[in-house]
Write an enzyme that holds these catalytic residues in place. Structure first.
Site, PDB file in Angstrom:
ATOM      1  N   SER A 188      29.468  38.121  40.567  1.00  0.00           N
ATOM      2  CA  SER A 188      28.304  37.736  39.759  1.00  0.00           C
ATOM      3  C   SER A 188      27.800  38.848  38.839  1.00  0.00           C
ATOM      4  CB  SER A 188      27.163  37.292  40.679  1.00  0.00           C
ATOM      5  OG  SER A 188      26.780  38.357  41.525  1.00  0.00           O
ATOM      6  N   LYS A 189      28.495  39.985  38.808  1.00  0.00           N
ATOM      7  CA  LYS A 189      28.059  41.098  37.969  1.00  0.00           C
ATOM      8  C   LYS A 189      28.379  40.837  36.492  1.00  0.00           C
ATOM      9  CE  LYS A 189      26.565  44.111  41.105  1.00  0.00           C
ATOM     10  NZ  LYS A 189      26.500  43.404  42.370  1.00  0.00           N
ATOM     11  N   ASN A 190      27.865  41.706  35.610  1.00  0.00           N
ATOM     12  CA  ASN A 190      28.125  41.559  34.167  1.00  0.00           C
ATOM     13  C   ASN A 190      29.624  41.482  33.885  1.00  0.00           C
ATOM     14  OD1 ASN A 190      25.438  42.567  34.538  1.00  0.00           O
ATOM     15  ND2 ASN A 190      25.354  42.970  32.339  1.00  0.00           N
TER      16      ASN A 190
END
Length: 376
Positions: A188-190
């Site tokens: 779910s990170k950038n």
């Protein structure tokens, strides 16, 4: 007709946009069956390191592992003290504990929620060996004074940049200031894998080589183990995903920034605080964090409207049961503790539509306003 729900994050939207490319890459990897320490991993390491302004990238299995590898490569071990913050995910502290070191907490800036570097002197002892500044939520720590302090006292600096892929301080990307930069590539990170992954960045060839050995059972050559390592490798399927996503990172960050600007403009006078961006930094909004009174009622109200929220993070680490051994009591980090009861994260991902953004804004206006008047 019922309004469309707005999740905290929509991973499927990004996947569908890249699906043909990703499935083709998976097929290619599986045809070749070189599933770790292969060409995609090496290509991603080089590309990501160059993006951060570093010479070396060392792919690994998670952001937690990245921190552990960095600490071990820097020679941090039993009884050493590592200065960091309590307002972060527990992985920051787990890595310190795993190598046998002791976390020492400083409080945070009440506006950025990041390490207050002016408190470093207060906690320095003869056992202090390193500092882990955490670039939380996507905003960089003020690195110049941190680096100056570290150099003056002979300390290692390991940047926890797990939520700040592409963020800059004085025009330079995070992960390139300290001895090592550590990034989570959690889904779910950038910039996220399809599961778990991490990477370390450094300009020190010796540290890079040590981290490569530690991630692969302490070996440079298979079955020759020079040191005790672990299994912390980045697999080729994840590297394939990351290579495909990498060229999109800057655009995705720009879209996050545009969404944040829309939120800021419409919510600044509605909630207690919107994210602050210092003049010397850029924010990449891994999370969009506001402050509201009666936070739990606010979250329930938004949930009833079909809008996802989260708390990053509800209980500061120095007050977690797992950290009881370190002897911290309530009241020792007053800014961190006060913040923990008021922060809430709103939906934030590049694929948010204007309609979805407006739905969130309207709901926040409706419920934050009523809570403010109720609590006044």
């Amino acid at each position: 007709m019922a309004s469309e729900n707005v999740p905290l994050v929509d991973l499927r939207a990004q996947y569908l946009a890249l699906k043909p490319e990703i499935m083709a890459a998976f097929e290619e990897v599986l045809e070749g069956m070189q599933l770790f320490i292969g060409p995609r991993q090496r290509a991603f390491e080089q590309e990501f390191a160059a993006y951060c302004g570093c010479q070396f990238g060392v792919g690994n299995s998670s952001g937690t592992t990245a921190l552990e590898l960095a600490l071990r490569a820097c020679g941090i071990g039993a009884g050493d003290e590592v200065i960091t913050v309590s307002n972060t995910f527990i992985a920051t502290i787990e890595a310190i504990a795993i190598v046998g070191a002791i976390p020492v907490f400083v409080d945070i800036d009440p506006e950025t929620y990041l390490m207050d570097w002016q408190q470093l002197e207060q906690v320095l002892t003869p056992r202090t060996r390193a500092i882990i500044p955490v670039h939380l939520y996507g905003h960089p720590v003020e690195m110049q004074p941190v680096m100056d302090f570290a150099r003056a006292h002979g300390l290692r600096v390991i940047e926890d940049a797990s939520q700040a892929h592409g963020a800059t301080y004085q025009g330079q990307r995070v992960g390139s200031f300290g001895d090592v930069g550590c990034f989570s590539l959690y889904f779910s990170k950038n910039l996220g894998a399809f599961g778990e992954a991490g990477i370390c960045t450094t300009n020190d060839p010796e540290l890079a080589e040590k981290m490569r050995m530690y991630r692969d059972h302490g070996s440079r050559v298979r079955y020759l183990h020079e040191i005790m390592g672990s299994n912390a490798r980045l697999d080729e399927l994840q590297a394939a995903v990351l290579l495909i996503k990498m060229p999109h990172l800057e655009r995705w960050n720009a879209e996050r920034q545009a969404h944040a600007q829309t939120y800021n403009e419409q919510l600044r006078d509605v909630v207690e605080a919107v994210p602050v961006v210092r003049s010397w930094g850029t924010h990449v909004y891994c999370y969009y964090v506001i402050q509201v009174p009666d936070r739990d009622r606010f979250r329930i109200a938004l949930q009833e409207e079909g809008i996802g929220t989260n708390i990053h993070y509800p209980t500061p680490l120095h007050l977690q049961p797992a950290c009881a051994q370190y002897g911290y009591k309530p009241g020792l980090l007053p800014v961190t503790e006060a913040l923990a009861s008021r922060i809430v994260s709103l939906p934030m991902y590049p694929e948010l539509t204007q309609k979805q953004l407006q739905r969130v804004i309207d709901a926040v206006k409706k419920h934050a306003g009523s809570l403010t008047s109720h609590s006044a």
